[in-house]
Scaffold this active site. Structure first.
Site, PDB file in Angstrom:
ATOM      1  N   CYS A   2     102.353  36.521  84.671  1.00  0.00           N
ATOM      2  CA  CYS A   2     102.184  37.760  85.328  1.00  0.00           C
ATOM      3  C   CYS A   2     102.497  37.421  86.807  1.00  0.00           C
ATOM      4  CB  CYS A   2     100.871  38.444  85.384  1.00  0.00           C
ATOM      5  SG  CYS A   2     100.346  39.010  83.730  1.00  0.00           S
ATOM      6  N   TYR A  81      96.829  35.160  83.712  1.00  0.00           N
ATOM      7  CA  TYR A  81      96.676  34.047  83.177  1.00  0.00           C
ATOM      8  C   TYR A  81      96.742  32.834  83.905  1.00  0.00           C
ATOM      9  CZ  TYR A  81      96.288  34.424  78.119  1.00  0.00           C
ATOM     10  OH  TYR A  81      95.865  34.455  76.889  1.00  0.00           O
ATOM     11  N   ASN A 178     100.500  32.267  88.192  1.00  0.00           N
ATOM     12  CA  ASN A 178      99.931  31.663  87.425  1.00  0.00           C
ATOM     13  C   ASN A 178      99.610  30.335  87.933  1.00  0.00           C
ATOM     14  OD1 ASN A 178     101.907  33.371  85.736  1.00  0.00           O
ATOM     15  ND2 ASN A 178      99.835  33.912  85.110  1.00  0.00           N
ATOM     16  N   ARG A 231     108.086  32.181  90.702  1.00  0.00           N
ATOM     17  CA  ARG A 231     107.752  33.643  91.009  1.00  0.00           C
ATOM     18  C   ARG A 231     107.163  33.950  92.058  1.00  0.00           C
ATOM     19  NH1 ARG A 231     104.739  35.005  87.472  1.00  0.00           N
ATOM     20  NH2 ARG A 231     104.844  33.309  85.691  1.00  0.00           N
TER      21      ARG A 231
END
Length: 331
Positions: A2, A81, A178, A231
């Protein structure tokens, strides 16, 4: 998997967005929870009464488990997560000396949304609870989580419960993905000092003049894969250099464009179970005029929902409908 992000426009309005990347099938709904609503924690030890009404995206798993949400005070929270790093408190104490309220990791979002109006309040409240692990019925496991919280000031924090204790950390970049832990991600940004939105100039290597192939060469080396470190870097770079926005529609549009850079199509990321980890929905929360803007995997049209006015304090949770209904409405 995420990614979460905060944005603030030139008028000072604050927004909090996230992608929901998951490899298990979800069927989330948008709920409204009234002020004064009373609920029992998952360990059935305490009853909690909300001070604030809020709306959030969650799923009914015998009780509603919220992944993200925003309350009437403009305080927002999201769970992401955190595998390999999350380490929770025991749900029992041997001598009964620990009187802190046990709150399961999967109910932290609803706990904070119902009781907090600001980051400072959340930080103080979290120090009075034990964050414990409870299995969820979607995965059949104790989900390893950490959290990003934000308020109407535009500031944000990261909450991580690891083997060495509870960490409540200021988030100066307003980004979270994460694992690894948040301090590692901040340190890792130093590996990308060379990135720039400006065009790389030509250079002479001896008698040879080297010129860029085209625009965008300043971002050469920006990671493009879907791992959490990549990310994080990609989102932080894009957020930092995105053009300033003025009004709400412009800011929401910019936010969705930034998160498109880390959204995962089906089939690109496969788990060791052979399932697809992909972006099931993307949501932005307006913290200044509390409400939601969301898109789903099957519908790129933005659905907007403002936090409804209070009806009867202490009434029941109300579902405004499944996110998938927006897909059907789109025809």
């Amino acid at each position: 998997m995420c990614t979460a992000i905060t944005l603030q426009n030139t008028q000072g309005a604050a927004f909090f967005g996230r992608t929901m990347d998951f490899s298990y099938p979800l069927d989330p709904e948008l709920y409204v929870v009234p002020r004064g609503f009373q609920w029992t924690n998952l360990l059935r030890t305490h009853q909690i009464r909300n001070r604030y009404r809020y709306m959030g995206i969650g799923q009914d798993l015998s009780s509603v488990i919220f992944a993200d949400g925003v309350n009437e005070a403009g305080f927002a929270a999201a769970a992401l997560y955190f595998p390999g790093y999350a380490d929770y408190d025991s749900d029992k104490t041997d001598d009964g000396a620990d009187t802190r309220v046990p709150v399961a990791a999967i109910e932290i979002v609803r706990f904070l949304l119902g009781l907090c109006a600001s980051l400072d309040q959340a930080a103080s409240l979290l120090r009075t609870v034990r964050i414990t692990g409870v299995e969820d019925s979607v995965t059949g496991t104790v989900a390893p989580l950490h959290w990003m919280i934000a308020d109407a000031s535009g500031n944000s924090m990261v909450i991580e419960k690891t083997a060495d204790g509870l960490h409540i950390l200021d988030n100066p970049v307003g980004v979270l993905t994460n694992s690894p832990d948040f301090p590692w991600h901040l340190t890792n940004l130093r590996n990308y000092l060379n990135l720039s939105p400006t065009q790389t100039k030509s250079q002479d290597w001896g008698p040879v003049n080297l010129t860029p192939f085209g625009q965008g060469a300043g971002a050469w080396g920006l990671p493009g894969d879907y791992t959490p470190p990549s990310r994080f870097v990609r989102t932080a770079f894009q957020k930092t250099h995105a053009a300033a926005t003025e009004g709400t529609p412009e800011t929401i549009n910019a936010g969705f464009h930034i998160l498109e850079g880390v959204s995962i199509p089906k089939g690109i990321v496969l788990t060791d179970r052979g399932t697809m980890d992909y972006t099931q929905y993307t949501a932005f929360m307006d913290l200044s005029q509390p409400g939601y803007y969301f898109r789903t995997y099957d519908n790129s049209r933005t659905t907007a929902v403002k936090l409804p006015d209070e009806n009867e304090p202490g009434a029941s949770i109300v579902s405004l409908g499944k996110l998938s209904s927006a897909d059907r409405d789109s025809g």
